[in-house]
Write a protein that holds these residues in place. Structure first.
Motif, PDB file in Angstrom:
ATOM      1  N   THR A  55       0.357  13.235 -16.368  1.00 43.02           N
ATOM      2  CA  THR A  55       0.965  12.459 -15.278  1.00 43.02           C
ATOM      3  C   THR A  55      -0.048  11.527 -14.605  1.00 43.02           C
ATOM      4  O   THR A  55       0.323  10.470 -14.097  1.00 43.02           O
ATOM      5  CB  THR A  55       1.580  13.389 -14.207  1.00 43.02           C
ATOM      6  OG1 THR A  55       0.571  14.292 -13.722  1.00 43.02           O
ATOM      7  CG2 THR A  55       2.736  14.186 -14.780  1.00 43.02           C
ATOM      8  N   ALA A  56      -1.334  11.906 -14.619  1.00 48.98           N
ATOM      9  CA  ALA A  56      -2.366  11.063 -14.001  1.00 48.98           C
ATOM     10  C   ALA A  56      -2.491   9.728 -14.731  1.00 48.98           C
ATOM     11  O   ALA A  56      -2.768   8.689 -14.108  1.00 48.98           O
ATOM     12  CB  ALA A  56      -3.709  11.785 -13.987  1.00 48.98           C
ATOM     13  N   LEU A  57      -2.294   9.740 -16.060  1.00 51.08           N
ATOM     14  CA  LEU A  57      -2.345   8.494 -16.832  1.00 51.08           C
ATOM     15  C   LEU A  57      -1.161   7.590 -16.506  1.00 51.08           C
ATOM     16  O   LEU A  57      -1.281   6.364 -16.530  1.00 51.08           O
ATOM     17  CB  LEU A  57      -2.348   8.798 -18.340  1.00 51.08           C
ATOM     18  CG  LEU A  57      -3.627   9.370 -18.960  1.00 51.08           C
ATOM     19  CD1 LEU A  57      -3.448   9.498 -20.469  1.00 51.08           C
ATOM     20  CD2 LEU A  57      -4.832   8.504 -18.642  1.00 51.08           C
ATOM     21  N   ILE A  58      -0.023   8.197 -16.212  1.00 48.90           N
ATOM     22  CA  ILE A  58       1.190   7.429 -15.914  1.00 48.90           C
ATOM     23  C   ILE A  58       1.126   6.838 -14.504  1.00 48.90           C
ATOM     24  O   ILE A  58       1.442   5.660 -14.290  1.00 48.90           O
ATOM     25  CB  ILE A  58       2.450   8.321 -16.040  1.00 48.90           C
ATOM     26  CG1 ILE A  58       2.550   8.905 -17.443  1.00 48.90           C
ATOM     27  CG2 ILE A  58       3.714   7.548 -15.671  1.00 48.90           C
ATOM     28  CD1 ILE A  58       2.732   7.903 -18.540  1.00 48.90           C
ATOM     29  N   THR A  59       0.714   7.652 -13.539  1.00 46.82           N
ATOM     30  CA  THR A  59       0.761   7.210 -12.139  1.00 46.82           C
ATOM     31  C   THR A  59      -0.320   6.181 -11.803  1.00 46.82           C
ATOM     32  O   THR A  59      -0.130   5.375 -10.887  1.00 46.82           O
ATOM     33  CB  THR A  59       0.626   8.404 -11.176  1.00 46.82           C
ATOM     34  OG1 THR A  59      -0.555   9.152 -11.494  1.00 46.82           O
ATOM     35  CG2 THR A  59       1.842   9.313 -11.273  1.00 46.82           C
ATOM     36  N   PHE A  60      -1.441   6.167 -12.524  1.00 46.47           N
ATOM     37  CA  PHE A  60      -2.512   5.215 -12.196  1.00 46.47           C
ATOM     38  C   PHE A  60      -2.068   3.753 -12.261  1.00 46.47           C
ATOM     39  O   PHE A  60      -2.174   3.026 -11.265  1.00 46.47           O
ATOM     40  CB  PHE A  60      -3.744   5.450 -13.082  1.00 46.47           C
ATOM     41  CG  PHE A  60      -4.745   4.332 -12.997  1.00 46.47           C
ATOM     42  CD1 PHE A  60      -5.293   3.946 -11.774  1.00 46.47           C
ATOM     43  CD2 PHE A  60      -5.132   3.641 -14.137  1.00 46.47           C
ATOM     44  CE1 PHE A  60      -6.202   2.904 -11.690  1.00 46.47           C
ATOM     45  CE2 PHE A  60      -6.040   2.593 -14.062  1.00 46.47           C
ATOM     46  CZ  PHE A  60      -6.574   2.228 -12.841  1.00 46.47           C
ATOM     47  N   PRO A  61      -1.548   3.264 -13.411  1.00 46.15           N
ATOM     48  CA  PRO A  61      -1.138   1.851 -13.443  1.00 46.15           C
ATOM     49  C   PRO A  61       0.019   1.539 -12.493  1.00 46.15           C
ATOM     50  O   PRO A  61       0.093   0.429 -11.942  1.00 46.15           O
ATOM     51  CB  PRO A  61      -0.731   1.627 -14.901  1.00 46.15           C
ATOM     52  CG  PRO A  61      -0.434   2.979 -15.449  1.00 46.15           C
ATOM     53  CD  PRO A  61      -1.337   3.918 -14.719  1.00 46.15           C
ATOM     54  N   LEU A  62       0.904   2.518 -12.290  1.00 48.60           N
ATOM     55  CA  LEU A  62       2.050   2.292 -11.392  1.00 48.60           C
ATOM     56  C   LEU A  62       1.579   2.168  -9.940  1.00 48.60           C
ATOM     57  O   LEU A  62       2.005   1.270  -9.207  1.00 48.60           O
ATOM     58  CB  LEU A  62       3.063   3.427 -11.535  1.00 48.60           C
ATOM     59  CG  LEU A  62       3.640   3.656 -12.950  1.00 48.60           C
ATOM     60  CD1 LEU A  62       4.690   4.752 -12.915  1.00 48.60           C
ATOM     61  CD2 LEU A  62       4.223   2.366 -13.518  1.00 48.60           C
ATOM     62  N   MET A  63       0.693   3.078  -9.532  1.00 48.01           N
ATOM     63  CA  MET A  63       0.125   3.008  -8.180  1.00 48.01           C
ATOM     64  C   MET A  63      -0.638   1.711  -7.967  1.00 48.01           C
ATOM     65  O   MET A  63      -0.512   1.039  -6.935  1.00 48.01           O
ATOM     66  CB  MET A  63      -0.832   4.176  -7.936  1.00 48.01           C
ATOM     67  CG  MET A  63      -0.193   5.474  -7.518  1.00 48.01           C
ATOM     68  SD  MET A  63      -1.458   6.688  -7.109  1.00 48.01           S
ATOM     69  CE  MET A  63      -1.984   6.107  -5.499  1.00 48.01           C
ATOM     70  N   ALA A  64      -1.449   1.346  -8.967  1.00 46.46           N
ATOM     71  CA  ALA A  64      -2.265   0.130  -8.863  1.00 46.46           C
ATOM     72  C   ALA A  64      -1.378  -1.102  -8.704  1.00 46.46           C
ATOM     73  O   ALA A  64      -1.686  -2.005  -7.909  1.00 46.46           O
ATOM     74  CB  ALA A  64      -3.160  -0.009 -10.094  1.00 46.46           C
ATOM     75  N   ALA A  65      -0.262  -1.146  -9.438  1.00 45.38           N
ATOM     76  CA  ALA A  65       0.645  -2.294  -9.369  1.00 45.38           C
ATOM     77  C   ALA A  65       1.308  -2.388  -7.999  1.00 45.38           C
ATOM     78  O   ALA A  65       1.346  -3.462  -7.379  1.00 45.38           O
ATOM     79  CB  ALA A  65       1.705  -2.196 -10.459  1.00 45.38           C
ATOM     80  N   VAL A  66       1.815  -1.270  -7.490  1.00 48.78           N
ATOM     81  CA  VAL A  66       2.517  -1.269  -6.206  1.00 48.78           C
ATOM     82  C   VAL A  66       1.561  -1.573  -5.054  1.00 48.78           C
ATOM     83  O   VAL A  66       1.845  -2.409  -4.190  1.00 48.78           O
ATOM     84  CB  VAL A  66       3.228   0.086  -5.970  1.00 48.78           C
ATOM     85  CG1 VAL A  66       3.809   0.146  -4.560  1.00 48.78           C
ATOM     86  CG2 VAL A  66       4.337   0.277  -6.993  1.00 48.78           C
ATOM     87  N   GLN A  67       0.402  -0.904  -5.049  1.00 52.14           N
ATOM     88  CA  GLN A  67      -0.557  -1.144  -3.967  1.00 52.14           C
ATOM     89  C   GLN A  67      -1.156  -2.544  -4.066  1.00 52.14           C
ATOM     90  O   GLN A  67      -1.507  -3.144  -3.052  1.00 52.14           O
ATOM     91  CB  GLN A  67      -1.670  -0.089  -4.001  1.00 52.14           C
ATOM     92  CG  GLN A  67      -1.202   1.333  -3.706  1.00 52.14           C
ATOM     93  CD  GLN A  67      -0.506   1.489  -2.360  1.00 52.14           C
ATOM     94  OE1 GLN A  67       0.507   2.189  -2.241  1.00 52.14           O
ATOM     95  NE2 GLN A  67      -1.027   0.849  -1.338  1.00 52.14           N
ATOM     96  N   GLY A  68      -1.249  -3.061  -5.292  1.00 50.87           N
ATOM     97  CA  GLY A  68      -1.710  -4.437  -5.466  1.00 50.87           C
ATOM     98  C   GLY A  68      -0.739  -5.422  -4.844  1.00 50.87           C
ATOM     99  O   GLY A  68      -1.146  -6.420  -4.226  1.00 50.87           O
ATOM    100  N   MET A  69       0.556  -5.162  -5.000  1.00 50.88           N
ATOM    101  CA  MET A  69       1.574  -6.011  -4.361  1.00 50.88           C
ATOM    102  C   MET A  69       1.425  -5.975  -2.844  1.00 50.88           C
ATOM    103  O   MET A  69       1.478  -7.004  -2.168  1.00 50.88           O
ATOM    104  CB  MET A  69       2.981  -5.533  -4.745  1.00 50.88           C
ATOM    105  CG  MET A  69       3.498  -6.069  -6.051  1.00 50.88           C
ATOM    106  SD  MET A  69       5.245  -5.654  -6.300  1.00 50.88           S
ATOM    107  CE  MET A  69       5.097  -4.268  -7.393  1.00 50.88           C
ATOM    108  N   CYS A  70       1.238  -4.764  -2.307  1.00 53.55           N
ATOM    109  CA  CYS A  70       1.078  -4.600  -0.856  1.00 53.55           C
ATOM    110  C   CYS A  70      -0.146  -5.365  -0.355  1.00 53.55           C
ATOM    111  O   CYS A  70      -0.086  -6.062   0.668  1.00 53.55           O
ATOM    112  CB  CYS A  70       0.917  -3.123  -0.505  1.00 53.55           C
ATOM    113  SG  CYS A  70       2.359  -2.112  -0.862  1.00 53.55           S
ATOM    114  N   ALA A  71      -1.246  -5.243  -1.092  1.00 56.47           N
ATOM    115  CA  ALA A  71      -2.483  -5.913  -0.692  1.00 56.47           C
ATOM    116  C   ALA A  71      -2.301  -7.432  -0.704  1.00 56.47           C
ATOM    117  O   ALA A  71      -2.746  -8.133   0.213  1.00 56.47           O
ATOM    118  CB  ALA A  71      -3.617  -5.510  -1.634  1.00 56.47           C
ATOM    119  N   ARG A  72      -1.644  -7.955  -1.735  1.00 55.09           N
ATOM    120  CA  ARG A  72      -1.426  -9.397  -1.829  1.00 55.09           C
ATOM    121  C   ARG A  72      -0.527  -9.892  -0.698  1.00 55.09           C
ATOM    122  O   ARG A  72      -0.761 -10.965  -0.121  1.00 55.09           O
ATOM    123  CB  ARG A  72      -0.818  -9.746  -3.190  1.00 55.09           C
ATOM    124  CG  ARG A  72      -1.014 -11.213  -3.562  1.00 55.09           C
ATOM    125  CD  ARG A  72      -0.425 -11.608  -4.894  1.00 55.09           C
ATOM    126  NE  ARG A  72      -0.567 -10.595  -5.904  1.00 55.09           N
ATOM    127  CZ  ARG A  72       0.443  -9.885  -6.369  1.00 55.09           C
ATOM    128  NH1 ARG A  72       1.660 -10.043  -5.885  1.00 55.09           N
ATOM    129  NH2 ARG A  72       0.255  -8.983  -7.314  1.00 55.09           N
TER     130      ARG A  72
END
Length: 425
Positions: A55-72
């Motif tokens: 699950t750690a492999l799955i959640t990493f790119p998903l978290m990065a994408a969502v938090q990246g949107m928030c940061a932008r």
């Protein structure tokens, strides 16, 4: 002599540059591994061994994408997510999100305070757990009110080091690395209630709505304090990606090693049920030794001190931005009384759960339920904002960002549906 110094500076410059880039993304990712999250990951390892490592492999790119949107969004709009929702969308969306998110954050704060108090008592039993909870809450209040934003941000960044303790722990005990690799890269899925419940809990704990608000606001705060350029260019966006990706990588590494530790030690030792963080630490002591036990326990205190200011701060920023209060961790108490009072109230309410004997297990369950139900709605809003040219101008989502965002939305929606199913059946 001069050449030697210049050579050293050149060698150090990439590392120094990297460390300077780290900020809101690192703190956001690290705060996700709070004491309540530790309980979830510990239970996953204790109950199913290494079977949920993937699950750690799955959640990493998903978290990065969502938090990246928030940061932008925070960088482009120079304001928090709450303000963007208030100005560009119907008010019922904002009020609905706040209605569900506020109780979850308060319960999350309470669970973390309880966990820290219990671990403190475990390390030094002469002092009762509630006394530890009061002392730690008082320390957090003092830090948040007394120090300006830059100092708090620096403190939070240093507290991120506490997460490294959990990466050390698995190497202190014997591991079957072939099995570790197998369960990391080959997903195990069992179609039964217990296994699916733990998957839902992992998703709800890892991709939490309060992180969306904190990330967006902190990017705007960094702009306001000159930590980043007011002109959002490719360099600023590139640095933001490095920061966010590093934070999410750290968060998921800790999650991975937490499941690995409890899966290889507790599951193998016949301990299959973990309800509290102190219970996890106590179970490790006879099976893995005093050093592992001490590192695990100290990590809980460090992550709690990191996560609780993020939780309370995110909640207060949301409230202040909704009601138009003056807000900011850089302001003194007299300049933003309502903002700071709301932080104090959220901490005190969270602390009170310990004295009302509210079960931390039930607290975590209710928190997971509310996060699980609100996350899909917020992710859908983030996708809409991220693709709204009126708001984001030329900095709308990339194709990759949209693809990962939609995958996250579908996964969190499925998790929410599964959660409702488990509650009904």
């Amino acid at each position: 002599m001069t050449k030697t110094k210049n050579t050293k500076q050149k060698k150090r410059s990439p590392l120094v540059k990297f460390l300077r880039v780290l900020g809101p993304g690192l703190v956001t990712g690290a705060s996700d591994d709070d004491p309540s999250g530790i309980v979830t990951y510990s239970q996953a390892g204790a109950q199913f061994g290494l079977q949920t490592l993937w699950t750690a492999l799955i959640t990493f790119p998903l978290m990065a994408a969502v938090q990246g949107m928030c940061a932008r969004i925070g960088l482009v709009t120079s304001q928090g997510l709450t303000v963007t929702l208030r100005e560009h969308y119907p008010k019922w969306i904002l009020y609905g999100v706040l209605l569900f998110t506020f109780p979850a954050i308060t319960l999350n704060i309470g669970a973390d305070i309880q966990g820290m108090g219990a671990v403190g008592h475990m390390l030094y039993p002469r002092i009762p757990a509630p006394v530890y909870s009061v002392i730690l809450t008082a320390i957090l209040m003092y830090i948040i009110i007394r120090f300006p934003y830059q100092k708090i941000a620096a403190i939070l960044k240093w507290l991120c080091l506490s997460l490294l303790l959990y990466i050390i722990v698995p190497f202190l005990v014997k591991q079957d690395w072939l099995q570790v690799a197998k369960h990391t890269f080959i997903p195990t899925i069992k179609m039964d209630k217990d296994f699916l419940s733990i998957l839902v809990a992992i998703l709800g704990t890892t991709i939490s709505p309060y992180l969306f608000f904190w990330q967006t606001t902190m990017e705007a705060e960094d702009l306001a304090h000159g930590q980043k350029s007011y002109i959002v260019n490719n360099t600023v966006l590139s640095n933001m990606k490095i920061d966010v990706n590093s934070g999410m990588l750290l968060s998921n590494l800790v999650m991975f090693f937490m499941i690995l530790t409890t899966g290889s030690v507790l599951f193998s030792g016949g301990v299959h049920k973990i309800d509290t963080v102190d219970q996890a630490a106590k179970a490790l002591q006879p099976l893995a030794g005093n050093l592992t036990y001490a590192i695990f326990a100290l990590g809980v205190l460090g992550t709690g001190m990191l996560a609780i200011p993020v939780l309370a701060g995110a909640q207060s920023y949301m409230l202040a931005e909704t009601l138009g209060w003056k807000a900011g961790l850089d302001k003194k108490f007299g300049q933003a009384k309502s903002f700071y009072v709301s932080i104090i109230v959220s901490l005190l309410v969270g602390l009170s759960l310990d004295f009302f004997k509210v079960s931390p297990v039930k607290t975590l369950l209710y928190t997971a339920i509310v996060y699980g139900l609100t996350a899909p709605v917020l992710i859908a809003m983030l996708l809409h904002i991220g693709n709204n040219k009126k708001i984001m101008k030329e900095h709308t989502n990339s194709r990759l960002s949209n693809t990962l965002g939609i995958m996250t939305l579908l996964l969190m929606t499925a998790a929410a549906a599964a959660l409702i199913y488990f509650l009904i059946v």
